[in-house]
Design a protein around this motif. Sequence first.
Motif, PDB file in Angstrom:
ATOM      1  N   LEU A  81       7.733 -16.323  -7.137  1.00  0.00           N
ATOM      2  CA  LEU A  81       7.696 -17.579  -7.884  1.00  0.00           C
ATOM      3  C   LEU A  81       6.529 -17.643  -8.871  1.00  0.00           C
ATOM      4  CD1 LEU A  81       8.593 -20.047  -4.982  1.00  0.00           C
ATOM      5  CD2 LEU A  81      10.116 -19.017  -6.670  1.00  0.00           C
ATOM      6  N   ALA A  82       5.322 -17.318  -8.405  1.00  0.00           N
ATOM      7  CA  ALA A  82       4.141 -17.411  -9.279  1.00  0.00           C
ATOM      8  C   ALA A  82       3.976 -16.188 -10.176  1.00  0.00           C
ATOM      9  CB  ALA A  82       2.884 -17.597  -8.431  1.00  0.00           C
ATOM     10  N   LYS A  83       4.705 -15.113  -9.891  1.00  0.00           N
ATOM     11  CA  LYS A  83       4.632 -13.892 -10.706  1.00  0.00           C
ATOM     12  C   LYS A  83       3.209 -13.345 -10.821  1.00  0.00           C
ATOM     13  CE  LYS A  83       9.032 -14.207 -11.660  1.00  0.00           C
ATOM     14  NZ  LYS A  83      10.023 -13.254 -11.060  1.00  0.00           N
ATOM     15  N   VAL A  84       2.490 -13.314  -9.696  1.00  0.00           N
ATOM     16  CA  VAL A  84       1.133 -12.770  -9.681  1.00  0.00           C
ATOM     17  C   VAL A  84       1.194 -11.261  -9.891  1.00  0.00           C
ATOM     18  CG1 VAL A  84      -0.938 -12.412  -8.270  1.00  0.00           C
ATOM     19  CG2 VAL A  84       0.274 -14.605  -8.189  1.00  0.00           C
ATOM     20  N   ASP A  85       0.342 -10.760 -10.752  1.00  0.00           N
ATOM     21  CA  ASP A  85       0.316  -9.337 -11.064  1.00  0.00           C
ATOM     22  C   ASP A  85      -0.100  -8.532  -9.835  1.00  0.00           C
ATOM     23  OD1 ASP A  85       0.337  -6.925 -12.505  1.00  0.00           O
ATOM     24  OD2 ASP A  85      -1.787  -7.117 -12.986  1.00  0.00           O
ATOM     25  N   SER A  86       0.664  -7.488  -9.539  1.00  0.00           N
ATOM     26  CA  SER A  86       0.373  -6.633  -8.381  1.00  0.00           C
ATOM     27  C   SER A  86       0.016  -5.217  -8.809  1.00  0.00           C
ATOM     28  CB  SER A  86       1.562  -6.606  -7.416  1.00  0.00           C
ATOM     29  OG  SER A  86       2.735  -6.136  -8.072  1.00  0.00           O
ATOM     30  N   ASP A  87      -0.544  -5.074  -9.983  1.00  0.00           N
ATOM     31  CA  ASP A  87      -0.993  -3.768 -10.498  1.00  0.00           C
ATOM     32  C   ASP A  87       0.127  -2.740 -10.538  1.00  0.00           C
ATOM     33  OD1 ASP A  87      -3.530  -4.766 -10.842  1.00  0.00           O
ATOM     34  OD2 ASP A  87      -4.297  -3.983  -8.953  1.00  0.00           O
ATOM     35  N   GLY A  88       1.339  -3.215 -10.817  1.00  0.00           N
ATOM     36  CA  GLY A  88       2.462  -2.294 -10.970  1.00  0.00           C
ATOM     37  C   GLY A  88       3.079  -1.799  -9.673  1.00  0.00           C
ATOM     38  N   MET A  89       2.639  -2.318  -8.522  1.00  0.00           N
ATOM     39  CA  MET A  89       3.183  -1.899  -7.233  1.00  0.00           C
ATOM     40  C   MET A  89       4.073  -3.005  -6.654  1.00  0.00           C
ATOM     41  SD  MET A  89       2.209   1.138  -6.743  1.00  0.00           S
ATOM     42  CE  MET A  89       2.844   1.256  -5.072  1.00  0.00           C
ATOM     43  N   PRO A  90       5.003  -2.661  -5.768  1.00  0.00           N
ATOM     44  CA  PRO A  90       5.788  -3.701  -5.080  1.00  0.00           C
ATOM     45  C   PRO A  90       4.848  -4.690  -4.404  1.00  0.00           C
ATOM     46  CG  PRO A  90       6.703  -1.532  -4.626  1.00  0.00           C
ATOM     47  CD  PRO A  90       5.414  -1.306  -5.353  1.00  0.00           C
ATOM     48  N   TYR A  91       5.098  -5.966  -4.627  1.00  0.00           N
ATOM     49  CA  TYR A  91       4.134  -6.973  -4.160  1.00  0.00           C
ATOM     50  C   TYR A  91       3.991  -6.955  -2.642  1.00  0.00           C
ATOM     51  CZ  TYR A  91       1.381 -11.201  -4.004  1.00  0.00           C
ATOM     52  OH  TYR A  91       0.359 -12.086  -3.789  1.00  0.00           O
ATOM     53  N   ILE A  92       5.057  -6.658  -1.924  1.00  0.00           N
ATOM     54  CA  ILE A  92       4.972  -6.669  -0.463  1.00  0.00           C
ATOM     55  C   ILE A  92       3.988  -5.608   0.038  1.00  0.00           C
ATOM     56  CG2 ILE A  92       6.949  -5.098  -0.198  1.00  0.00           C
ATOM     57  CD1 ILE A  92       7.654  -6.690   2.359  1.00  0.00           C
ATOM     58  N   LEU A  93       3.976  -4.447  -0.627  1.00  0.00           N
ATOM     59  CA  LEU A  93       3.027  -3.401  -0.255  1.00  0.00           C
ATOM     60  C   LEU A  93       1.624  -3.756  -0.721  1.00  0.00           C
ATOM     61  CD1 LEU A  93       2.460  -0.605   0.906  1.00  0.00           C
ATOM     62  CD2 LEU A  93       3.133   0.388  -1.285  1.00  0.00           C
ATOM     63  N   PHE A  94       1.546  -4.324  -1.912  1.00  0.00           N
ATOM     64  CA  PHE A  94       0.267  -4.746  -2.489  1.00  0.00           C
ATOM     65  C   PHE A  94      -0.436  -5.753  -1.589  1.00  0.00           C
ATOM     66  CE2 PHE A  94      -2.028  -7.846  -5.112  1.00  0.00           C
ATOM     67  CZ  PHE A  94      -2.892  -7.041  -5.821  1.00  0.00           C
ATOM     68  N   SER A  95       0.299  -6.755  -1.108  1.00  0.00           N
ATOM     69  CA  SER A  95      -0.308  -7.807  -0.287  1.00  0.00           C
ATOM     70  C   SER A  95      -0.565  -7.333   1.138  1.00  0.00           C
ATOM     71  CB  SER A  95       0.583  -9.059  -0.274  1.00  0.00           C
ATOM     72  OG  SER A  95       1.867  -8.750   0.237  1.00  0.00           O
ATOM     73  N   TYR A  96       0.311  -6.475   1.678  1.00  0.00           N
ATOM     74  CA  TYR A  96       0.103  -6.013   3.055  1.00  0.00           C
ATOM     75  C   TYR A  96      -1.132  -5.132   3.161  1.00  0.00           C
ATOM     76  CZ  TYR A  96       1.172  -4.670   7.820  1.00  0.00           C
ATOM     77  OH  TYR A  96       1.098  -4.507   9.183  1.00  0.00           O
ATOM     78  N   LEU A  97      -1.410  -4.343   2.125  1.00  0.00           N
ATOM     79  CA  LEU A  97      -2.611  -3.514   2.136  1.00  0.00           C
ATOM     80  C   LEU A  97      -3.875  -4.363   2.204  1.00  0.00           C
ATOM     81  CD1 LEU A  97      -1.655  -0.770  -0.478  1.00  0.00           C
ATOM     82  CD2 LEU A  97      -2.321  -0.368   1.904  1.00  0.00           C
ATOM     83  N   ALA A  98      -3.794  -5.608   1.723  1.00  0.00           N
ATOM     84  CA  ALA A  98      -4.932  -6.524   1.809  1.00  0.00           C
ATOM     85  C   ALA A  98      -4.934  -7.274   3.140  1.00  0.00           C
ATOM     86  CB  ALA A  98      -4.899  -7.508   0.645  1.00  0.00           C
ATOM     87  N   LEU A  99      -3.752  -7.666   3.613  1.00  0.00           N
ATOM     88  CA  LEU A  99      -3.673  -8.432   4.851  1.00  0.00           C
ATOM     89  C   LEU A  99      -4.041  -7.583   6.065  1.00  0.00           C
ATOM     90  CD1 LEU A  99      -0.479 -10.616   4.343  1.00  0.00           C
ATOM     91  CD2 LEU A  99      -2.795 -11.442   4.758  1.00  0.00           C
ATOM     92  N   TRP A 100      -3.843  -6.282   5.976  1.00  0.00           N
ATOM     93  CA  TRP A 100      -4.181  -5.403   7.101  1.00  0.00           C
ATOM     94  C   TRP A 100      -5.663  -5.541   7.481  1.00  0.00           C
ATOM     95  CZ3 TRP A 100      -5.951   0.189   6.574  1.00  0.00           C
ATOM     96  CH2 TRP A 100      -6.123   0.767   7.834  1.00  0.00           C
ATOM     97  N   PRO A 101      -6.616  -5.332   6.553  1.00  0.00           N
ATOM     98  CA  PRO A 101      -8.019  -5.550   6.935  1.00  0.00           C
ATOM     99  C   PRO A 101      -8.385  -7.025   7.031  1.00  0.00           C
ATOM    100  CG  PRO A 101      -7.905  -4.897   4.638  1.00  0.00           C
ATOM    101  CD  PRO A 101      -6.518  -4.784   5.186  1.00  0.00           C
ATOM    102  N   TRP A 102      -7.751  -7.881   6.223  1.00  0.00           N
ATOM    103  CA  TRP A 102      -8.132  -9.291   6.220  1.00  0.00           C
ATOM    104  C   TRP A 102      -7.821  -9.971   7.549  1.00  0.00           C
ATOM    105  CZ3 TRP A 102     -11.156 -12.707   4.178  1.00  0.00           C
ATOM    106  CH2 TRP A 102     -10.955 -14.037   4.485  1.00  0.00           C
ATOM    107  N   ASN A 103      -6.653  -9.691   8.125  1.00  0.00           N
ATOM    108  CA  ASN A 103      -6.295 -10.306   9.403  1.00  0.00           C
ATOM    109  C   ASN A 103      -7.279  -9.910  10.501  1.00  0.00           C
ATOM    110  OD1 ASN A 103      -4.095 -11.721   8.465  1.00  0.00           O
ATOM    111  ND2 ASN A 103      -2.609 -10.140   9.000  1.00  0.00           N
ATOM    112  N   TYR A 104      -7.749  -8.671  10.449  1.00  0.00           N
ATOM    113  CA  TYR A 104      -8.749  -8.246  11.434  1.00  0.00           C
ATOM    114  C   TYR A 104     -10.050  -9.011  11.225  1.00  0.00           C
ATOM    115  CZ  TYR A 104     -12.076  -5.405  14.005  1.00  0.00           C
ATOM    116  OH  TYR A 104     -13.069  -5.002  14.879  1.00  0.00           O
ATOM    117  N   PHE A 105     -10.475  -9.121   9.975  1.00  0.00           N
ATOM    118  CA  PHE A 105     -11.721  -9.808   9.658  1.00  0.00           C
ATOM    119  C   PHE A 105     -11.670 -11.272  10.075  1.00  0.00           C
ATOM    120  CE2 PHE A 105     -14.176 -12.303   6.479  1.00  0.00           C
ATOM    121  CZ  PHE A 105     -15.444 -11.848   6.775  1.00  0.00           C
ATOM    122  N   SER A 106     -10.619 -11.978   9.692  1.00  0.00           N
ATOM    123  CA  SER A 106     -10.513 -13.405  10.015  1.00  0.00           C
ATOM    124  C   SER A 106     -10.350 -13.628  11.509  1.00  0.00           C
ATOM    125  CB  SER A 106      -9.338 -14.037   9.254  1.00  0.00           C
ATOM    126  OG  SER A 106      -8.113 -13.420   9.610  1.00  0.00           O
TER     127      SER A 106
END
Length: 272
Positions: free
Chosen positions: A68-93
Amino acid sequence: MSKVSVIEPSKGWKVIDFAELWRYKDLLYFLTVRGIKARYAQSILGIGWAIIQPLFTTLVFTVVFGGLAKVDSDGMPYILFSYLALWPWNYFSGTLSDSANSLVANAGMITKVYFPRLILPLAAIFSKLLDFTISFIVLLGLLIYFQVMPGWNLIFLPLMLVQLLMASLGIGMLLSAMAVQYRDVKYALTFVVQLLLYLAPVVYSTTAVPEEWQFVYSLNPMVGVIEGIRAMFLNRPMPWEWVWPGAVVGVILFVFGLFYFRRMEKVFADVA
């Protein structure tokens, strides 16, 4: 005549007594396992929640921000782009929430028996490693599905994990010591963690931040961790200009959190 042992606080600059921690390694192991069991006790899906929660969050982010928001994902599939961030973030939080409450939740132990108090936030941090490992298996599945091959700079993954652990433990020790005296920490933490999510490049890339603010932004330790992990698994150059400022701040947080924890340790039993 019975033998009396007098326990005295450590003196000088010795803030971590590794020999003492080793003597209590069984307690650390027990508390770590107890934390894992308590999280999934009487749960139908059990450890499956370690897969469902990050994957469902990633799907929501993909629909809302990637679709919906069309956030740029540096040319990668957004699901992979966001999961690579959520993997360490979920541990941190997750470690922030658990370690902040570790001393208050174990007040009965603190007031009745002596053991290195540092074991409590350490157990909270270690108990989250199981979820972290399971989430990594899901990440491998996504990489295979999208046919993405990590680059040679994957050798820097241990460095990113050390930075993640130091930031988590440093802030965790600080919050756990503060929560003993100020019970507001527990209630404020939920709001703070939600706010920090959007102050890290989880749903967007660091390149979206104005260039003149990128150095200040990179002082957040999670910025370097997330962007470094993305670069390694997406086979891109390591963004050292985003990694090293956060690494320095992570070390400072760890040292400050450790000194603050040790300074407040002598009053834990009185106010817990």
